[in-house]
Write a protein that holds these residues in place. Structure first.
Motif, PDB file in Angstrom:
ATOM      1  N   ALA A 121      11.361  55.979  69.774  1.00 42.75           N
ATOM      2  CA  ALA A 121      10.655  54.709  69.950  1.00 42.75           C
ATOM      3  C   ALA A 121       9.267  54.783  69.323  1.00 42.75           C
ATOM      4  CB  ALA A 121      10.544  54.377  71.432  1.00 42.75           C
ATOM      5  N   ASN A 122       8.882  53.703  68.658  1.00 40.17           N
ATOM      6  CA  ASN A 122       7.528  53.560  68.142  1.00 40.17           C
ATOM      7  C   ASN A 122       7.096  52.117  68.379  1.00 40.17           C
ATOM      8  OD1 ASN A 122       5.088  54.099  66.949  1.00 40.17           O
ATOM      9  ND2 ASN A 122       5.925  54.601  64.933  1.00 40.17           N
ATOM     10  N   GLY A 123       5.791  51.877  68.387  1.00 37.11           N
ATOM     11  CA  GLY A 123       5.284  50.541  68.626  1.00 37.11           C
ATOM     12  C   GLY A 123       5.282  50.136  70.091  1.00 37.11           C
ATOM     13  N   TRP A 124       5.528  51.093  70.988  1.00 36.87           N
ATOM     14  CA  TRP A 124       5.632  50.800  72.420  1.00 36.87           C
ATOM     15  C   TRP A 124       4.283  50.801  73.119  1.00 36.87           C
ATOM     16  CZ3 TRP A 124       3.711  54.881  75.234  1.00 36.87           C
ATOM     17  CH2 TRP A 124       3.671  56.124  74.597  1.00 36.87           C
ATOM     18  N   TYR A 125       3.278  51.419  72.534  1.00 37.90           N
ATOM     19  CA  TYR A 125       1.980  51.578  73.199  1.00 37.90           C
ATOM     20  C   TYR A 125       1.036  50.462  72.749  1.00 37.90           C
ATOM     21  CZ  TYR A 125       1.251  54.110  68.785  1.00 37.90           C
ATOM     22  OH  TYR A 125       1.205  54.467  67.464  1.00 37.90           O
ATOM     23  N   ARG A 126       0.953  49.412  73.553  1.00 41.11           N
ATOM     24  CA  ARG A 126       0.162  48.241  73.192  1.00 41.11           C
ATOM     25  C   ARG A 126      -0.842  47.865  74.274  1.00 41.11           C
ATOM     26  NH1 ARG A 126       3.843  44.159  69.604  1.00 41.11           N
ATOM     27  NH2 ARG A 126       4.961  45.751  68.447  1.00 41.11           N
ATOM     28  N   ASP A 131      -5.512  57.342  79.067  1.00 43.96           N
ATOM     29  CA  ASP A 131      -4.352  58.147  79.431  1.00 43.96           C
ATOM     30  C   ASP A 131      -3.452  57.459  80.455  1.00 43.96           C
ATOM     31  OD1 ASP A 131      -6.628  58.540  81.064  1.00 43.96           O
ATOM     32  OD2 ASP A 131      -5.802  60.372  81.888  1.00 43.96           O
ATOM     33  N   GLU A 132      -4.011  56.659  81.349  1.00 43.85           N
ATOM     34  CA  GLU A 132      -3.181  55.963  82.334  1.00 43.85           C
ATOM     35  C   GLU A 132      -2.255  54.956  81.657  1.00 43.85           C
ATOM     36  OE1 GLU A 132      -3.578  53.286  86.441  1.00 43.85           O
ATOM     37  OE2 GLU A 132      -5.385  53.937  85.362  1.00 43.85           O
ATOM     38  N   SER A 133      -2.780  54.236  80.672  1.00 44.15           N
ATOM     39  CA  SER A 133      -1.952  53.272  79.947  1.00 44.15           C
ATOM     40  C   SER A 133      -0.828  53.974  79.193  1.00 44.15           C
ATOM     41  CB  SER A 133      -2.808  52.472  78.965  1.00 44.15           C
ATOM     42  OG  SER A 133      -3.737  51.650  79.645  1.00 44.15           O
ATOM     43  N   PHE A 134      -1.150  55.057  78.508  1.00 44.39           N
ATOM     44  CA  PHE A 134      -0.124  55.807  77.793  1.00 44.39           C
ATOM     45  C   PHE A 134       0.943  56.319  78.766  1.00 44.39           C
ATOM     46  CE2 PHE A 134      -2.972  55.999  74.107  1.00 44.39           C
ATOM     47  CZ  PHE A 134      -2.067  55.937  73.069  1.00 44.39           C
ATOM     48  N   HIS A 135       0.511  56.839  79.910  1.00 46.24           N
ATOM     49  CA  HIS A 135       1.437  57.379  80.907  1.00 46.24           C
ATOM     50  C   HIS A 135       2.400  56.298  81.382  1.00 46.24           C
ATOM     51  CE1 HIS A 135       2.745  58.564  84.973  1.00 46.24           C
ATOM     52  NE2 HIS A 135       2.585  59.809  84.563  1.00 46.24           N
ATOM     53  N   ASN A 136       1.894  55.141  81.759  1.00 48.60           N
ATOM     54  CA  ASN A 136       2.736  54.085  82.322  1.00 48.60           C
ATOM     55  C   ASN A 136       3.692  53.508  81.280  1.00 48.60           C
ATOM     56  OD1 ASN A 136       1.457  54.409  84.794  1.00 48.60           O
ATOM     57  ND2 ASN A 136      -0.021  52.767  84.417  1.00 48.60           N
ATOM     58  N   ALA A 143      12.762  54.939  80.422  1.00 50.54           N
ATOM     59  CA  ALA A 143      13.644  54.171  81.306  1.00 50.54           C
ATOM     60  C   ALA A 143      14.656  53.361  80.503  1.00 50.54           C
ATOM     61  CB  ALA A 143      12.825  53.252  82.211  1.00 50.54           C
ATOM     62  N   LYS A 144      14.351  53.075  79.226  1.00 48.59           N
ATOM     63  CA  LYS A 144      15.277  52.359  78.362  1.00 48.59           C
ATOM     64  C   LYS A 144      16.353  53.269  77.775  1.00 48.59           C
ATOM     65  CE  LYS A 144      11.950  48.829  76.770  1.00 48.59           C
ATOM     66  NZ  LYS A 144      12.750  47.609  77.029  1.00 48.59           N
ATOM     67  N   GLY A 145      16.230  54.568  78.008  1.00 49.89           N
ATOM     68  CA  GLY A 145      17.225  55.500  77.514  1.00 49.89           C
ATOM     69  C   GLY A 145      16.798  56.345  76.334  1.00 49.89           C
ATOM     70  N   TYR A 146      15.578  56.152  75.849  1.00 52.63           N
ATOM     71  CA  TYR A 146      15.104  56.953  74.714  1.00 52.63           C
ATOM     72  C   TYR A 146      14.842  58.402  75.128  1.00 52.63           C
ATOM     73  CZ  TYR A 146      14.448  52.764  71.865  1.00 52.63           C
ATOM     74  OH  TYR A 146      14.647  51.617  71.136  1.00 52.63           O
ATOM     75  N   THR A 147      15.218  59.312  74.244  1.00 54.58           N
ATOM     76  CA  THR A 147      14.959  60.731  74.475  1.00 54.58           C
ATOM     77  C   THR A 147      13.889  61.261  73.526  1.00 54.58           C
ATOM     78  OG1 THR A 147      16.738  61.346  72.944  1.00 54.58           O
ATOM     79  CG2 THR A 147      17.306  61.123  75.292  1.00 54.58           C
ATOM     80  N   ALA A 175      -0.834  63.082  79.185  1.00 58.47           N
ATOM     81  CA  ALA A 175      -0.326  62.035  80.068  1.00 58.47           C
ATOM     82  C   ALA A 175       1.095  61.633  79.693  1.00 58.47           C
ATOM     83  CB  ALA A 175      -1.245  60.822  80.019  1.00 58.47           C
ATOM     84  N   VAL A 176       1.371  61.553  78.389  1.00 58.30           N
ATOM     85  CA  VAL A 176       2.722  61.197  77.953  1.00 58.30           C
ATOM     86  C   VAL A 176       3.699  62.317  78.310  1.00 58.30           C
ATOM     87  CG1 VAL A 176       4.184  60.748  75.948  1.00 58.30           C
ATOM     88  CG2 VAL A 176       1.952  59.636  76.148  1.00 58.30           C
ATOM     89  N   ARG A 177       3.304  63.564  78.083  1.00 60.58           N
ATOM     90  CA  ARG A 177       4.198  64.670  78.440  1.00 60.58           C
ATOM     91  C   ARG A 177       4.490  64.660  79.933  1.00 60.58           C
ATOM     92  NH1 ARG A 177       8.099  66.487  76.606  1.00 60.58           N
ATOM     93  NH2 ARG A 177       7.260  67.463  74.721  1.00 60.58           N
ATOM     94  N   GLU A 178       3.487  64.428  80.737  1.00 64.29           N
ATOM     95  CA  GLU A 178       3.700  64.401  82.185  1.00 64.29           C
ATOM     96  C   GLU A 178       4.622  63.240  82.574  1.00 64.29           C
ATOM     97  OE1 GLU A 178       3.464  63.656  86.323  1.00 64.29           O
ATOM     98  OE2 GLU A 178       2.723  62.237  84.814  1.00 64.29           O
ATOM     99  N   ALA A 179       4.500  62.126  81.879  1.00 63.45           N
ATOM    100  CA  ALA A 179       5.297  60.939  82.204  1.00 63.45           C
ATOM    101  C   ALA A 179       6.764  61.116  81.858  1.00 63.45           C
ATOM    102  CB  ALA A 179       4.735  59.716  81.476  1.00 63.45           C
TER     103      ALA A 179
END
Length: 382
Positions: A121-126, A131-136, A143-147, A175-179
């Motif tokens: 996935a790309n273009g998802w971080y808007r 770090d909180e925004s990136f995490h969420n 949750a959409k199924g991307y690995t 934050a992304v790794r933790e998420a």
């Protein structure tokens, strides 16, 4: 069969104007292509119309000769603009060939090499750049199924970075790794931002979060700089989306330092792209073509990837675009649980929905200013 006309259409998407091409033939078969280039939609459109006299009357099956006409015979280096013009026309010719033969393009490129294509996935971080925004947002992606997912955590940085911004970027990666947990691939986008020493500092700092790659950490023009980073970085380097001819890839590959090659079919055409995939294969590398232009480009990459033995990952913007973007192509091109298949219908397997396209006119503010604060929100720029 002969080419009789080439028509162009620009569709205004807020983060990048999309340029589409239709090639017409004397047998009534039309082909679809794309020539999108950030900030240059009208320029590429002009190039197509300025060069189309070279290919009117040619057989659309003669794609190698068409490429020579539009690149070699002009005897000018128009770079990505000329490459985009060529790719748009050449892709449409492959679409025509597939329709005439009753086969999807990937069958003409060598046939099915994979059951399905794993997407990132790309273009998802808007949202915000914290770090909180990136995490969420990362949680929503998995949750959409991307690995696998890619992101640029660096804000508007260029060449060097202040300490506070350096720390912020690493927090975003953490934050992304933790998420997403340990089993999801995270891909760090550099957008050609840094000097060699800054890139290496970031590579060392992000290594504990186990990125699958660090993409385009330095500008691509000096291959020696990319090679130096690749040989010293603890994170694998990916690059190649800026190159527009075989020779540039040959120069990069001979150093045996970068083994994740992100060729851009939008600048090369499918014939050269297939050849470059073979070059990468010979160097024991893998391909992850750049697929961040428009929706036709994504379908083109899907056909190329399906026919490429050393394919790695397929880039997807489409699912994170405007909802109306899904209606630009018929039938819609959709990802299912993080994977996709190229269409099995003849040619590209899709058509341009002109009725939807005309609802979204060109706007000069439709471009992506990567070094302006807040660019990741992809809002209209006046």
């Amino acid at each position: 069969m002969k080419i009789t006309d080439i028509r162009t259409y620009i569709l205004g998407n807020s983060w990048k104007n999309w340029l589409f091409v239709q090639v017409h033939t004397d047998e009534g078969i039309t082909g679809l292509g794309e020539g999108t280039l950030n900030g240059f939609a009208k320029t590429v459109e002009t190039a197509i119309h300025e060069l189309k006299h070279l290919v009117i009357g040619m057989d659309p099956f003669d794609v190698e000769a068409i490429s020579l006409k539009m690149i070699r015979d002009v005897y000018s280096d128009g770079g990505q603009i000329q490459g985009s013009a060529l790719a748009a026309v050449e892709t449409a010719c492959w679409d025509i060939m597939g329709k005439a033969m009753g086969q999807p393009i990937y069958k003409l490129l060598g046939g099915r090499c994979h059951d399905k294509l794993r997407c990132y996935a790309n273009g998802w971080y808007r949202g915000g750049s914290d770090d909180e925004s990136f995490h969420n947002q990362a949680k929503e992606v998995v949750a959409k199924g991307y690995t696998a997912l890619k992101f640029d955590p660096f804000g508007a940085a260029w060449r060097t970075v202040e300490r506070v911004d350096f720390a912020s970027a690493i927090r975003n990666i953490a934050a992304v790794r933790e998420a997403v947990g340990p089993d999801v691939d995270i891909l760090i986008e550099g957008h050609n931002r840094f000097s060699v020493h800054t890139a290496l500092q970031f590579a060392d700092a992000m290594a504990p979060y186990n990125p699958t790659w660090f993409e385009a950490p330095v500008p691509p023009h000096r291959v020696s700089s990319m090679v130096e980073v690749a040989k010293r970085s603890p994170v694998p380097i990916a690059t190649g989306e800026d190159y527009y001819n075989r020779e540039q890839f040959a120069e990069l590959l001979k150093h045996d330092a970068v083994h994740i090659i992100q060729l851009e079919p939008q600048f090369l055409g499918l014939s050269a792209s297939k050849q470059i995939c073979g070059m990468v294969h010979a160097h024991n590398g893998v391909t992850a073509p750049h697929s961040a232009q428009g929706p036709v480009c994504s379908v083109v990459c899907a056909h190329l990837n399906m026919a490429t033995p050393n394919f790695f990952l397929h880039e997807i913007f489409d699912e994170f675009n405007h909802s109306w973007a899904q209606e630009v192509l018929t039938p819609p091109f959709r990802v299912e649980n993080g994977f996709l298949q190229p269409p099995d219908s003849p040619g590209l397997g899709i058509e341009l929905n002109l009725e939807e396209a005309v609802k979204h006119p060109y706007h000069p503010g439709h471009w992506l200013p990567l070094f302006r604060q807040g660019w990741e929100k992809r809002e209209l720029v006046d």
